[in-house]
Design an enzyme around this catalytic site. Structure first.
Site, PDB file in Angstrom:
ATOM      1  N   GLN A  17     -19.653 -21.132 -30.539  1.00  0.00           N
ATOM      2  CA  GLN A  17     -19.254 -22.515 -30.819  1.00  0.00           C
ATOM      3  C   GLN A  17     -20.504 -23.394 -30.668  1.00  0.00           C
ATOM      4  OE1 GLN A  17     -16.920 -20.598 -28.658  1.00  0.00           O
ATOM      5  NE2 GLN A  17     -16.262 -20.048 -30.684  1.00  0.00           N
ATOM      6  N   LYS A  51     -26.162 -19.752 -36.309  1.00  0.00           N
ATOM      7  CA  LYS A  51     -26.863 -19.181 -35.142  1.00  0.00           C
ATOM      8  C   LYS A  51     -27.121 -17.686 -35.314  1.00  0.00           C
ATOM      9  CE  LYS A  51     -23.476 -20.774 -32.483  1.00  0.00           C
ATOM     10  NZ  LYS A  51     -22.803 -21.789 -33.305  1.00  0.00           N
ATOM     11  N   ASP A  59     -20.871 -23.245 -36.466  1.00  0.00           N
ATOM     12  CA  ASP A  59     -21.185 -22.821 -37.832  1.00  0.00           C
ATOM     13  C   ASP A  59     -22.565 -23.281 -38.281  1.00  0.00           C
ATOM     14  OD1 ASP A  59     -18.492 -21.861 -37.990  1.00  0.00           O
ATOM     15  OD2 ASP A  59     -17.871 -23.920 -38.358  1.00  0.00           O
ATOM     16  N   GLY A 110     -17.348 -16.980 -35.455  1.00  0.00           N
ATOM     17  CA  GLY A 110     -17.558 -16.110 -36.608  1.00  0.00           C
ATOM     18  C   GLY A 110     -18.997 -16.225 -37.023  1.00  0.00           C
ATOM     19  N   HIS A 111     -19.817 -15.264 -36.624  1.00  0.00           N
ATOM     20  CA  HIS A 111     -21.241 -15.314 -36.954  1.00  0.00           C
ATOM     21  C   HIS A 111     -21.522 -14.370 -38.115  1.00  0.00           C
ATOM     22  CE1 HIS A 111     -22.016 -16.647 -32.534  1.00  0.00           C
ATOM     23  NE2 HIS A 111     -21.459 -17.566 -33.266  1.00  0.00           N
TER      24      HIS A 111
HETATM   25  P1  IMP Z   1     -10.203 -23.145 -30.534  1.00  0.00           P
HETATM   26  O1  IMP Z   1     -11.520 -22.772 -29.983  1.00  0.00           O
HETATM   27  O2  IMP Z   1      -9.614 -22.096 -31.448  1.00  0.00           O
HETATM   28  O3  IMP Z   1      -9.236 -23.585 -29.489  1.00  0.00           O
HETATM   29  O4  IMP Z   1     -10.407 -24.432 -31.470  1.00  0.00           O
HETATM   30  C1  IMP Z   1     -10.768 -25.704 -30.960  1.00  0.00           C
HETATM   31  C2  IMP Z   1     -11.684 -26.423 -31.920  1.00  0.00           C
HETATM   32  O5  IMP Z   1     -12.934 -25.757 -31.956  1.00  0.00           O
HETATM   33  C3  IMP Z   1     -11.184 -26.456 -33.363  1.00  0.00           C
HETATM   34  O6  IMP Z   1     -11.595 -27.675 -33.949  1.00  0.00           O
HETATM   35  C4  IMP Z   1     -11.910 -25.308 -34.019  1.00  0.00           C
HETATM   36  O7  IMP Z   1     -12.039 -25.474 -35.399  1.00  0.00           O
HETATM   37  C5  IMP Z   1     -13.248 -25.385 -33.305  1.00  0.00           C
HETATM   38  N1  IMP Z   1     -13.952 -24.093 -33.244  1.00  0.00           N
HETATM   39  C6  IMP Z   1     -13.725 -23.083 -32.395  1.00  0.00           C
HETATM   40  N2  IMP Z   1     -14.599 -22.087 -32.611  1.00  0.00           N
HETATM   41  C7  IMP Z   1     -15.396 -22.479 -33.597  1.00  0.00           C
HETATM   42  C8  IMP Z   1     -16.527 -21.888 -34.243  1.00  0.00           C
HETATM   43  O8  IMP Z   1     -16.983 -20.792 -33.928  1.00  0.00           O
HETATM   44  N3  IMP Z   1     -17.084 -22.626 -35.242  1.00  0.00           N
HETATM   45  C9  IMP Z   1     -16.638 -23.861 -35.577  1.00  0.00           C
HETATM   46  N4  IMP Z   1     -15.612 -24.455 -34.996  1.00  0.00           N
HETATM   47  C10 IMP Z   1     -14.988 -23.768 -34.009  1.00  0.00           C
END
Ligand code: IMP
Length: 423
Positions: A238, A34, A31, A58-59
Site C-alpha cells: 500500500q 513499487k 499502485d 498487487g505488485h
Molecule cells: P483495504 O486495504 O482492502 O481495507 O482497503 C482500504 C483502502 O485501501 C481502499 O481504498 C483500497 O482501494 C485501498 N488499497 C488497499 N490496498 C491497496 C493497494 O495495494 N493499492 C492501492 N490501493 C489499495
C-alpha cells in the site's frame, strides 16, 4: 547502478557496520509501481521481505514480456538467490499465498525452499472477507458510501488482531478445528456472519501441509542475517496516504504502511534502516473512496487512465487519476525519511502540453497550482537522464527542489530495463 547501490548505505548492527537495509515505500495511495524497483534492486540483495498488509496489495512485475502479479510474496522473490521473508505485520489469506507459490513454480521459480513466514503473522479466513463485505454495505447504508476496500478481509483481520481475537500462523502447526469453532460463535454474534468451519478447515489443509516447515521466528532469522552482514530489501505495501495513522482516514487501509510500520512489521529497530526509497508516480492515482484534491475527471482523467493502464491489479477497478501533489510528497518524505525518489511512469505524461502540479494548499483549503511545460515527445524506454527532453528533466528537478529528496530512479515504461538510474 553501482553508484546507486553504494548510496543505499550500510547498517549498524551492534557495534558493527553491515550491509544496507533498504525500504521501498509508496508515497501516494498505492499502485505507484513499487514492484519494479524492488525487482531491480532485489538482484543485489540477499533477503527480500514483506512487512505488512495482505492480499489487498498487487505488485506487477513484467520480465521478458511475462507479467507476474504478487499479492503476498515480496516481488524480489523472482530472483532465485533471495531469501524470502513474510513478516509479523502481515495478514495472510493462505489459499492466495499457495496459488502465488504455485504460479511461480509453474514459471520455473521455486520459492518454497527459501521462504520463511513469521509465526506471528495473522491468518485471514474466508469469514474475514465476508465481514469486510457486510461492513462496507453497512457504511454505504449509513453514510451513502463505503471505504471502497479491496474486499480481501484486511480490516476485519486487523480488527481481530487488535482485539486479541486473531489467529497467528503459529496455530497452523496444531489443530485448527477448535479455533474455528470459537471464531464461528464470535463472528455470528458480533457480525451476524455464518462461518462455514468445514470449508475453512478444508481450505487450510494444503497450507498446513506445504507451509508448516516454513513458519519460523523471522525476528531471529532477520537479525541473524544482518549479523552475518547480509543485505535486506524491505518491500512496503500500500502506501503512505493509506496509512492507518497518517493517511486520509477513514479512507485508508488497516495497517501501518510507512517505513516505521515496515520496521515494526519485521521486528527491526529504526537504526538498521540505511535507505528509504519513496516511490511516486509522475502523476497520481487512487482506488476506492476518499480525498483526492488533485483528481481530474472527464477527458483528461480518462486520458491518464488509458495511457497509464490505470486499472487495479487486485480488483480490476478503474483507478481515479489526477496530477502530482507536492504537499503530499513532502509529507510522505517527512514521515518516511525518504533518501531517494523513484518517480515512475514518466512516459504516461509524454503527450501532455502542460502539466499542472499542486504546490500548496491555500487557507480556504483549495489547491494552489503551478503549470509546468510538457515535452510532447516519447520518453518510453529512455535509460539516461541526459537523454530525456529538457522539460521532462525540469519536471523531475522541480520535484527534487520542492521535496528536498533526490530523484534517483525514473520509470520510463513497464519493463524491467525501462528505468533511468541516476545515482
Ligand atoms: P483495504 O486495504 O482492502 O481495507 O482497503 C482500504 C483502502 O485501501 C481502499 O481504498 C483500497 O482501494 C485501498 N488499497 C488497499 N490496498 C491497496 C493497494 O495495494 N493499492 C492501492 N490501493 C489499495
Amino acid at each position: 547502478m553501482q553508484k546507486l547501490l553504494a548510496s543505499l548505505g550500510s547498517a549498524t548492527v551492534g557495534h558493527d557496520r553491515r550491509g544496507p537495509v533498504c525500504a521501498v515505500i509508496g508515497a501516494q495511495w498505492g499502485d505507484e509501481g513499487k514492484g519494479k524497483v524492488i525487482d531491480l534492486l532485489g538482484e543485489h540483495y540477499d533477503t527480500v521481505a514483506r512487512a505488512c498488509g495482505g492480499a489487498n496489495a498487487g505488485h506487477t512485475i513484467v520480465v521478458k514480456g511475462t507479467k507476474h502479479i504478487f499479492h503476498l510474496l515480496p516481488s524480489g522473490a523472482l530472483h532465485p538467490h533471495t531469501t524470502v521473508v513474510i513478516g509479523s505485520g502481515l495478514v495472510l489469506h493462505l489459499p492466495t499465498l499457495l496459488e502465488e507459490i504455485r504460479l511461480l513454480k509453474e514459471a520455473g521459480i521455486d520459492v518454497l525452499p527459501r521462504l520463511f513466514i513469521s509465526e506471528e503473522a495473522h491468518i485471514v479466513f474466508e469469514f474475514h472477507k465476508a465481514i469486510d463485505v457486510v461492513l462496507e454495505e453497512e457504511r454505504r447504508k449509513r453514510e451513502g458510501k463505503g471505504i471502497g476496500t479491496t474486499g480481501r478481509g484486511i480490516g476485519p483481520a486487523y480488527t481481530d488482531k487488535a482485539s486479541r481475537d486473531g489467529t497467528r500462523m503459529q496455530s497452523l502447526k496444531g489443530d485448527m478445528r477448535p479455533i474455528l469453532e470459537r471464531h464461528a460463535v464470535r463472528v455470528q454474534r458480533l457480525y451476524g456472519v455464518a462461518v462455514d468451519s468445514e470449508k475453512e478447515l478444508a481450505a487450510l489443509v494444503p497450507a498446513q501441509k506445504l507451509l508448516k516447515d516454513r513458519i519460523v521466528d523471522t525476528v531471529w532469522l532477520l537479525h541473524g542475517k544482518l549479523q552475518q552482514g547480509k543485505t535486506l530489501l524491505i518491500e512496503g505495501a500500500q502506501a503512505s496516504l493509506l496509512d492507518l495513522d497518517h493517511g486520509t482516514y477513514p479512507y485508508v487501509t488497516s495497517s501501518q504502511t510507512t517505513s516505521a510500520g515496515a520496521l515494526q512489521g519485521l521486528g527491526l529497530p529504526p537504526r538498521v534502516l540505511t535507505a528509504c526509497i519513496g516511490v511516486a508516480k509522475a502523476y497520481c492515482t487512487r482506488v476506492g473512496e476518499g480525498d483526492f484534491m488533485t483528481e481530474v475527471l472527464g477527458e483528461t482523467g480518462d486520458r491518464l487512465r488509458k495511457r497509464g493502464g490505470e486499472y487495479g491489479s487486485t480488483t480490476g477497478r478503474p483507478r481515479r487519476c489526477g496530477w502530482l501533489s507536492i504537499p503530499d510528497l513532502k509529507r510522505s518524505a517527512m514521515i518516511n525519511g525518504f533518501t531517494h525518489w523513484n518517480i515512475t511512469k514518466l512516459d504516461v505524461l509524454d503527450e501532455e502540453v502542460e502539466i499542472p502540479v499542486c504546490t500548496g494548499i491555500a487557507s480556504d483549503g483549495k489547491a494552489e497550482w503551478k503549470k509546468l511545460p510538457g515535452w510532447k515527445t516519447s520518453t518510453v524506454g529512455i535509460t539516461e537522464f541526459a537523454k530525456l527532453p529538457k522539460e521532462a528533466q525540469q519536471y523531475l528537478q522541480f520535484i527534487e527542489k520542492e521535496t528536498g529528496v533526490p530523484v534517483s530512479l525514473i520509470g520510463t515504461g513497464p519493463g524491467r530495463e525501462q528505468m533511468i538510474v541516476r545515482r
